[in-house]
Motif scaffolding. Structure first.
Motif, PDB file in Angstrom:
ATOM      1  N   VAL A  12      43.691  38.951  47.697  1.00 17.07           N
ATOM      2  CA  VAL A  12      43.726  37.747  48.534  1.00 17.07           C
ATOM      3  C   VAL A  12      43.553  38.123  50.003  1.00 17.07           C
ATOM      4  O   VAL A  12      42.717  37.563  50.707  1.00 17.07           O
ATOM      5  CB  VAL A  12      45.031  36.950  48.325  1.00 17.07           C
ATOM      6  CG1 VAL A  12      45.137  35.800  49.333  1.00 17.07           C
ATOM      7  CG2 VAL A  12      45.094  36.401  46.900  1.00 17.07           C
ATOM      8  N   ASP A 168      45.134  35.079  43.311  1.00 13.33           N
ATOM      9  CA  ASP A 168      43.830  35.341  42.700  1.00 13.33           C
ATOM     10  C   ASP A 168      43.944  35.828  41.265  1.00 13.33           C
ATOM     11  O   ASP A 168      42.926  36.108  40.629  1.00 13.33           O
ATOM     12  CB  ASP A 168      43.057  36.393  43.508  1.00 13.33           C
ATOM     13  CG  ASP A 168      43.620  37.792  43.310  1.00 13.33           C
ATOM     14  OD1 ASP A 168      44.862  37.951  43.398  1.00 13.33           O
ATOM     15  OD2 ASP A 168      42.833  38.717  43.075  1.00 13.33           O
ATOM     16  N   TYR A 186      42.250  31.627  44.244  1.00 15.08           N
ATOM     17  CA  TYR A 186      41.115  32.180  44.988  1.00 15.08           C
ATOM     18  C   TYR A 186      40.210  32.911  44.009  1.00 15.08           C
ATOM     19  O   TYR A 186      40.559  33.961  43.482  1.00 15.08           O
ATOM     20  CB  TYR A 186      41.616  33.117  46.087  1.00 15.08           C
ATOM     21  CG  TYR A 186      40.523  33.857  46.816  1.00 15.08           C
ATOM     22  CD1 TYR A 186      39.377  33.199  47.248  1.00 15.08           C
ATOM     23  CD2 TYR A 186      40.642  35.212  47.103  1.00 15.08           C
ATOM     24  CE1 TYR A 186      38.369  33.880  47.926  1.00 15.08           C
ATOM     25  CE2 TYR A 186      39.650  35.903  47.781  1.00 15.08           C
ATOM     26  CZ  TYR A 186      38.512  35.226  48.188  1.00 15.08           C
ATOM     27  OH  TYR A 186      37.519  35.904  48.856  1.00 15.08           O
ATOM     28  N   SER A 191      37.988  38.647  41.048  1.00 17.98           N
ATOM     29  CA  SER A 191      38.828  37.905  40.106  1.00 17.98           C
ATOM     30  C   SER A 191      38.105  37.568  38.805  1.00 17.98           C
ATOM     31  O   SER A 191      38.548  36.706  38.053  1.00 17.98           O
ATOM     32  CB  SER A 191      39.304  36.591  40.759  1.00 17.98           C
ATOM     33  OG  SER A 191      39.896  36.825  42.010  1.00 17.98           O
TER      34      SER A 191
END
Length: 224
Positions: A12, A168, A186, A191
């Motif tokens: 993140v 994430d 996110y 991810s």
């Protein structure tokens, strides 16, 4: 009205995952254990302690968890210091500064160790923007257990209904929702293996967020 934003760190704010991955797999080789990609991915959001506790349940490992943690930390720190291209994720510094300038309280709630958090915050000069830094090493259970976010919300200047989490990982989002906190997922390039479907909102870039948009996102959902 949102008054507090709780940030995860790895994936993140900064992508230290390649460094963690290098450290873990170097150590797995030293331990002569075969950790699959699927198993490694399942540890996303775990503290180092919980990762090794889980590994000791699966493999025959003679070393104590504390010794395993220290070895991994040594490998990580050596790699961290030599990685010249480690940068904040695109757009997150502008978001942090915008939220802070508009009076938003920022809290970090990361599964990373206190040592790693301090190294990242010192390297990128982030201390002035955050009121609290919460490390997963202080909790017996890692994300998806909600303890770290429950504690982070208790440090907020407002009730948890006026907090949001930015995460994430699948485990991080599950933890935020279990804590009863609004969660923005996110969806970064880091991810891809994570399921963000339980997040209240999913973004693909931090330019989709600023102080006003944070307020508007939750307002829209409350009106639905």
């Amino acid at each position: 009205m949102i008054q507090t934003v709780i940030f995860d760190m790895d994936g993140v704010i900064v992508d230290t995952e390649p460094v963690h991955r290098y450290a873990y797999f170097k150590q797995f080789d030293e331990l002569n254990i075969a950790v699959t990609e699927e198993m490694y991915t399942s540890f996303t959001g775990f503290s180092t302690r919980n990762t090794f506790q889980k590994l000791k349940e699966v493999f025959v490992i003679d070393q104590d968890v504390e010794d395993l943690i220290q070895r991994k930390r040594t490998i990580f720190n050596d790699a961290f210091d030599s990685k010249a291209d480690l940068e904040l994720l695109e757009g997150v510094e502008n978001l942090i500064k915008d939220l802070h300038q508009n009076g938003m309280q920022l809290i970090l709630a990361s599964s990373a160790s206190k040592v790693t958090i301090e190294r990242v915050f010192r390297r990128f000069k982030l201390h002035n923007y955050f009121t609290h830094l919460v490390s997963g090493e202080d909790f017996p259970k890692s994300k998806p257990h909600p303890a770290i976010f429950v504690h982070a919300a208790s440090l907020s200047i407002a009730s948890k209904e006026n907090c949001i989490v930015i995460e994430d990982s699948t485990n991080g989002i599950k933890a935020a929702k279990a804590a009863g906190i609004f969660c923005i997922g996110y969806n970064s390039i880091h991810s891809e293996a994570q399921n963000l479907s339980e997040a209240d909102v999913v973004i693909n870039h931090f330019n989709e967020l600023d102080f006003n948009k944070v307020q508007n996102i939750q307002a829209k959902l409350r009106n639905n």
